[in-house]
Structures are given as structure tokens and as C-alpha cells.
Design a protein around this motif. Structure first.
Motif, short mmCIF file in Angstrom:
data_model
loop_
_atom_site.label_atom_id
_atom_site.label_comp_id
_atom_site.label_asym_id
_atom_site.label_seq_id
_atom_site.Cartn_x
_atom_site.Cartn_y
_atom_site.Cartn_z
N ALA B 38 0.83 -1.21 0.00
CA ALA B 38 0.00 0.00 0.00
C ALA B 38 0.87 1.26 0.00
N HIS B 42 1.03 4.21 -2.76
CA HIS B 42 0.92 5.63 -2.43
C HIS B 42 2.09 6.43 -3.02
N GLU B 45 1.46 6.82 -6.68
CA GLU B 45 0.38 7.80 -6.93
C GLU B 45 0.82 9.23 -6.67
N SER B 46 1.79 9.39 -5.77
CA SER B 46 2.28 10.74 -5.45
C SER B 46 3.45 11.13 -6.36
N GLU B 70 -3.86 -1.73 -4.95
CA GLU B 70 -4.00 -0.55 -4.10
C GLU B 70 -4.03 0.74 -4.91
#
Lengths: 452, 452
Positions: B38, B42, B45-46, B70
Motif C-alpha cells: 500500500a 501511495h 500515486e504521489s 491498491e
């Protein structure tokens, strides 16, 4: 049964309860008290102010605590204000300590002390421990109701120990392993306990790679950890890793819902605790305040237009077209602002990637600026048959969409850094900027071009 | 270890990975693959578009499936587009069937068939069962991975049965009790199992007052049930109460988050699946479309102003003040709209209480209308020393704030009834109405009053 009452129309329910037909009221009351407390709470929240008071009076004392625990803070404090310390003390008996703490936090200090004084010493110590932490931290979210075990015992001992417990607290997916100083060591999931060799020790089977949550961690960060790791519950410790309690997913879901509501409602200047069915007198002041703030910014924009009265008198078409420039800037800026506010809220934006984001928004703003400048320019010339007007509005639109992108991207980052909620303040400031720049560039350029 | 990589600034990470220094890249790679999936998701995604591709290539094949599970749908489809059926088949091995179904739903039909063909028959049947339900229903959310038991056996038998299982699926808080036709009868919470007398039967100890979830229930309603009842997991059945699978709270949390994001992003005309770091070319079209729609409404407002060119020519102060009337209406209307959109989203508004709500909003709108009309009237007369202007703007403001309240309250109810998302379409229609009514009432009244 439970669906029966919720399916009765509220207006019928209201007239039924107003009818003073005691047999039928008793009927409603028994239906109400057969419903799950969360459904009762939802019914009350969906009711108009008059009806919800009647419904609340029909709720049995035994389930009052559970119902109030499910209500929004606004309604909690409404009903609590009508209760005295003795009634609150009766209601909170048997409630989970984190729910009791939530309720006590809404009472005046003196009443809180009275309620605490009426508890037995052990309960009181537990509640006071939760009360020392702010509501929006891990400590404020936690319950002290947790089962702890020692690492040296075997699975068999744990199973026998549990059987002696009459009840395992709800949302218990793991037992918490602590040492003799009550410090957190690890977790023994029930899933593991159930499939392990009875002679295996807790130490062998426990998981130790989950970091406990420090009590002062902000609740939003706690929610992120739960979401990312798919936890059902997690241990909370103090600065010495001493176990204080545990946080469960049901309370985390409330945090997630509240955070999301907060962003959504703030963008319109509303309070996320806003009660949908609040009476007029409670709704009006906050709305009026927000309108007042926006009125000030509207006067700022108007005073910009005021500078160009002479130009408008010469070319009235400017007055016709000027709202287009301002509104396009506002819309584009709000889009950028929304992306940034959400990015900040979910923790995706950091110092290292914000530069890229500002550049991206700037590029999007420029592309859209040139695109719609061309469209509006052509439309304006067709409408007013005036190429100067066309050129002026095209340039002004490009200037304003670039300004909107820059402001929409940098403003929330700046506000966030200085500790102002970008969801609340961002929109007002942004539209002030896009209105002022929109009118200034459009009317300013017009003054220059038509003066030639 | 895991925090180490996330704390490296993205720009440093990017330059490090661009450096082609293979030793240091291997270093990053091993750090990345030690992080919880996860957290890797993240981080991706960032990250900016270039960096996220590099990072994705560094993810080990074994954890690829977990990481992709995720990611947001937008990024899932981005990475899936670069994989062939064989790669997808390898990646999905060992993943939960609901996650596999989510992934397959994003692939072109032919690829999905290829991946399914490569599975063994049992897995394939399970996945195909989940795939028959739409993504946004209970069936699409469920996993078929559940432990079922019979009512007639004893606790002791259940415990021995579990011990023979090497693993209990995650998020299992209850075993599901079914009859010989595989129909749902009840739930046996692990909490109950652990404290019960070993000789007690499942039938004696199971809970039967929880209704199973029908497979075609919309996911938003599923989320409400979980929130209200504090469930960790719940059984899903078909129309004959035959058990199909179960839904777990982690997937419900995603639904809650997505629903909240949806409302928030829609109000600015954005897609909730919007990737914060989407490249320019993917961001621009949707933004441009939204600006185009708003441009059309701005032209409608402009054409209203156009009707009153003569009046504006006579009294230029009208051009200065007219944006105030329009903008106050827009702000007030957006507040009402926001309250209604949220009330609809959380299921608080029904036919029986909406009348009360519309009346409340109307009353608030009138109070604020008269209040701010007085303030603006006085301000206008002080500014322009013209009592006619003062009177005209005061009346126009009252008209527009009442219009805003009525439109803000009734429009979302109407849109919701005809199946249009009020969060998306509400704002555009509302501001068109408040702009048109604002300009029309202000300039229209002015034309009447100054013609005398």
C-alpha cells in the motif's frame, strides 16, 4: 420490523405523534426501541426539529446511550443540554469509554466533573485517561477496552483464558501482547490463534512488524494508516511504548467520513458538523457571515470596475462581456484548487512534487486559455462586429486563466503551510483574485486599445 | 526501513533513478520492495508521470499484484495497458478474487478471456461469478473467500476444523453458517466461538438477526449498512438466499472514500478518478470541456446584460454594481445546493421531509436577502449618492437570494429524481439561474425606475 418505522413518511409520523392518541404513540415507541440504535439515530437525524425532540423522548433509557453515540455532535449537544449530570451518568453506564469521553467533551466542565464523580474509581480513571487526549488525536479515538496477553504463554493457555472471559470486546481481531511493564510487543491475531498448534507460544506466533500508534498522532493520519494497511484495530501507546488502548475501524470510518465532509462543506463555507435539518435560527448566522465575507470581496471587484466607468460609457459592450472573463477565471481556478485541496487532504502532495504540479496546472491553464480565448474572440467579433473588442477579451481571458491556474495551485499550498484550511478560505480568495484580475485586465486593456 | 524511501524527496529520487548508477538503483529497488504494497502504491500515486513508470518497473513481480490492487483505477489501467495476458495471469496468481475481478474489468474483453483461460477451472468459476455483477454492487464488491460451517456441529468440531485450515482469510470476524443447499442461516462470530462451551452447537450460539446483503444492492447502500451497524464483514446472497461470498470493511472504506471524493470533485466538474499527477494531455480535455459548458452559460448571462445596453449607458454605476447581485446569488445558492447534495448522499432526505427543508432554505434566503439588501443598499447610496440605485440593488438582491434558495433546494432533488448527478450538474445550472435572475432583476428594475 426495523424497516417499518423508517418507511413511515415523516409527515405521517409527525401527525401521528401530534395526535396524542396514546395507544398509537406507544406503538411507535415500541417499534422505535426495537430498531438498531444506529437506525434510530439516522431517523432522528433525518427528522425536522420538532419531530426529533418527540422521537428522542420516546427512546428508552437503556438504549439512549447507544443512540446518542451514533448522533452527530450537533445533535448530541442539543439533547445533552437538556439532561442533568445524574441522567448523563445513568445513560453512560455500560457504554464504551471512547463514546463516553466523546459525550463528556460536549458538556460544560462542571457537569463533566459531576458525571465523573458519580462513576466508580476504575471507570473514572479509564475515562480520564482518554479525556487527556484531544478528540482529534489517536488518544481521543481509542478505547481502553482491550485484551492483553503475555508472550511466554502458549496458545492453549490463551484459549483457556479467553473462555474464562464472558465476552471479547467487539472489533477485536487481535490480542495485544505486552511485557511486564505493560509495553507493547506485538499482536496475536485471532485468525492465527485459531489455526496454531495449541502448544506453540505466543512469542513464536505473534506478529511484530506492525508499529503501534502514538497517542498524539492526528486522527487523519491514523485513518490513512488504517486505510493503507487494511487494519480492523490497532494498538495505541504512549511515548514509552506503554499500551494505552486500541483504535477500531468503526471509529476510523467516522474520521474518514468527517474529513471528507469537512472538505466538501468547507468549499461552500459550511461547517461539516452542519445538521441538515437544523432550525432556521441556527442555520442563518453562519450562512450570513459567509455571505458577508463574499460581499466584501464583491465590493473589491466592483471598485475595480468603477475605475473604468468612462471606458464602459464609451463601449457598453464591455459591460456585457466582462462577466465572461471573470467567471471563466473563477471556474478554471476552482478546478485547480479542488485538485490541490484533495491532493493535500489525501497526503499526496509534498515539497518535492508540488513544483511539477504547479507547472502542470500552468500548462493546462495556458492551453485552455489560448483555446477559449480563440473561441470567445471569434464569438465576440461576430456578436459586436468589433475586432478590437475581440482582441481585448482574448488577451484578458488568457491572462485570467493563467492567473487562475497559478493562484489555484499555489494558494492552497501556501494556506496549508501557514495553518489555514485551504478548503474553507481558498475559494473566497481565489475568486477575489480572478474577479479582480479579470475585470482589471479586460477593462484596462480596453481603455488602452480604445484610447488609441 | 519503509519510511526511508518515502522520506526521500521525489526530485532526488528522480535524479537518482535517472543517474543510471546501477548500484544505487538496486538500492532503491530493494528498499521499494521491502515497503508494504500500500505504501508503494501511495508513493507511485504521489509521483510524477515519468517517475512512476520507473518505480513500477522496479516493483518485484511477486508484489506487483498487491501494489496494483491498491492503485486508483486510472493508474491500474495505465500499467495494465502495457502488460500482455500472460503477465496479467502471473501477476494475479494468489490475489483475492475481488481484486482480480477489479483488474479484469479494466482490460479489453479479449485479454480478460485470455487471462481467465489461463486459470484453473475452480479459480475461473469463482472469478466469473464475481464478474457477473456490476462493479458498483454488492456482488462486485464481494470476495468468494469465506469459511462456511453447518449449524448442527459443535464449537469443538468448528475449532478442530479451523485448525486443519492452514489459514483463515483476512478480515474474517465471523464464520458463515449455511444449510445443505448453501443458503445463509446465520453468523458465528469468532469472538463467540472463542468464549463458548466447546460442546455447544453452532445453532445455539450463532446470531441470526443480521440480514444478508443481496448481491444486487448498490455499493453506496452497502457502505451505509456497514457504517450504521459497525460490521467488519457481511455475507452476500443471491435471490434464493444462497451464499455467494462476503464483503469486507476494507473494500467498504474504499467505497466511502470514492463516494466522498465523487461529490467533492464533481462540484468542480472533475472526475473522482482524476489522478492528481496525470500528465497535461490527460488533464486538459476534461477541464476544457467543463470550461466550454460554463462558457455557454456565461454567454447566456451576457445576452441578458445585452438587453439593457441603453440603461447601462445612462447609468454606468449599474455596470459597477451588477456583479455583486449575481455573485451573492451564486454564493447563497451554492450553500443550499451543498447542504442538499450532502443530505441526498448520506440518505437523509426523503419525500416526506424535503418540503420542510425547502421551506427552511427559503426562510434563510429571505432573512439573508433582507439583511444584505439593507447593507448593500446603504453602501450603494453612500458610494454613488443615488437612492434609486440603492433601492434597485436592494430589491434585486432580495429577489436573487430567494431565487438562489429555491433553486439550490429544489434543483438537486429534481436532478436526483431524473437520475442526473446533482453534484456534477447542480452548480452549473444553479449559477446560470442566479446570474440570469441577478442581471435581469437588477437591470430590469433599473430600466423601470430610471425611465420614470
Amino acid at each position: 420490523m426495523s424497516s417499518k418505522l423508517t418507511s413511515i413518511a415523516h409527515d405521517k409520523l409527525e401527525s401521528l405523534l401530534n395526535s396524542r392518541d396514546s395507544a398509537r404513540i406507544a406503538d411507535v415507541s415500541s417499534m422505535l426501541n426495537d430498531m438498531p440504535p444506529a437506525d434510530v439515530a439516522h431517523l432522528i437525524e433525518s427528522s425536522t426539529p420538532k419531530l426529533r425532540h418527540i422521537l428522542w423522548q420516546l427512546v428508552d433509557t437503556e438504549i439512549e446511550g447507544e443512540v446518542i453515540g451514533e448522533l452527530s455532535e450537533e445533535l448530541q449537544s442539543l439533547f445533552l443540554a437538556e439532561m442533568d449530570a445524574a441522567e448523563v451518568a445513568v445513560m453512560t453506564e455500560g457504554m464504551a469509554d471512547d463514546d463516553i469521553a466523546d459525550i463528556l467533551q460536549q458538556l460544560p466542565g462542571a457537569v463533566t466533573q459531576e458525571v465523573l464523580a458519580s462513576m466508580d474509581q476504575q471507570d473514572r480513571a479509564r475515562i480520564e485517561r482518554v479525556l487527556t487526549y484531544s478528540e482529534d488525536t489517536a488518544g481521543g479515538l481509542m478505547t481502553t477496552d482491550a485484551i492483553t496477553i503475555r508472550a511466554r504463554v502458549t496458545m492453549d493457555v490463551v484459549l483457556r483464558y479467553l473462555r474464562r472471559h464472558s465476552e471479547i470486546p467487539s472489533m477485536t481481531d487481535s490480542l495485544i501482547v505486552v511485557n511486564s511493564q505493560d509495553q507493547y510487543i506485538g499482536l496475536l491475531p485471532l485468525r492465527t490463534l485459531l489455526v496454531s498448534d495449541p502448544s506453540a507460544s505466543v512469542r513464536e506466533m505473534m506478529i511484530t512488524d506492525i508499529d503501534p500508534i502514538p497517542a498524539n498522532m492526528p486522527d487523519t493520519e491514523v485513518a490513512r494508516l488504517f486505510e493503507r494497511n487494511d487494519w480492523v484495530s490497532a494498538p495505541v501507546v504512549d511515548e514509552n511504548r506503554k499500551l494505552l488502548g486500541r483504535i477500531t475501524i468503526d471509529d476510523v470510518v467516522d474520521v474518514i467520513r468527517e474529513d471528507a465532509d469537512h472538505s466538501f462543506m468547507s468549499m461552500a463555507g459550511l461547517d461539516e458538523e452542519q445538521d441538515t435539518f437544523a432550525p432556521i435560527l441556527r442555520t442563518t448566522p453562519r450562512r450570513a457571515l459567509w455571505l458577508g465575507i463574499n460581499l466584501l470581496t464583491a465590493f473589491v471587484a466592483a471598485s475595480v470596475i468603477n475605475l473604468f466607468q468612462e471606458t464602459i460609457e464609451k463601449v457598453v459592450a464591455l459591460a456585457v462581456l466582462m462577466p465572461i472573463v471573470a467567471s471563466m477565471g473563477g471556474i478554471a481556478g476552482t478546478q485547480t484548487l479542488t485538485v490541490l485541496v484533495r491532493g493535500i487532504a489525501v497526503g499526496q502532495i509534498s515539497r518535492s512534487n508540488q513544483g511539477w504540479l504547479i507547472n502542470r496546472e500552468l500548462a493546462v491553464g495556458m492551453i485552455n486559455g489560448f483555446l477559449w480565448a480563440a473561441v470567445v474572440g471569434v464569438a465576440a467579433s461576430l456578436w459586436f462586429n468589433d475586432w478590437t473588442l475581440s482582441l481585448v477579451i482574448a488577451i484578458a481571458l488568457i491572462i485570467n486563466l493563467i492567473t487562475a491556474a497559478l493562484t489555484g495551485a499555489t494558494l492552497p499550498l501556501f494556506l496549508n503551510r501557514i495553518g489555514i484550511d485551504p478548503a474553507l478560505a481558498g475559494g473566497v480568495i481565489l475568486t477575489t483574485v480572478t474577479d479582480v484580475v479579470g475585470f482589471l485586465s479586460f477593462l484596462g486593456l480596453a481603455t488602452l486599445f480604445y484610447a488609441r
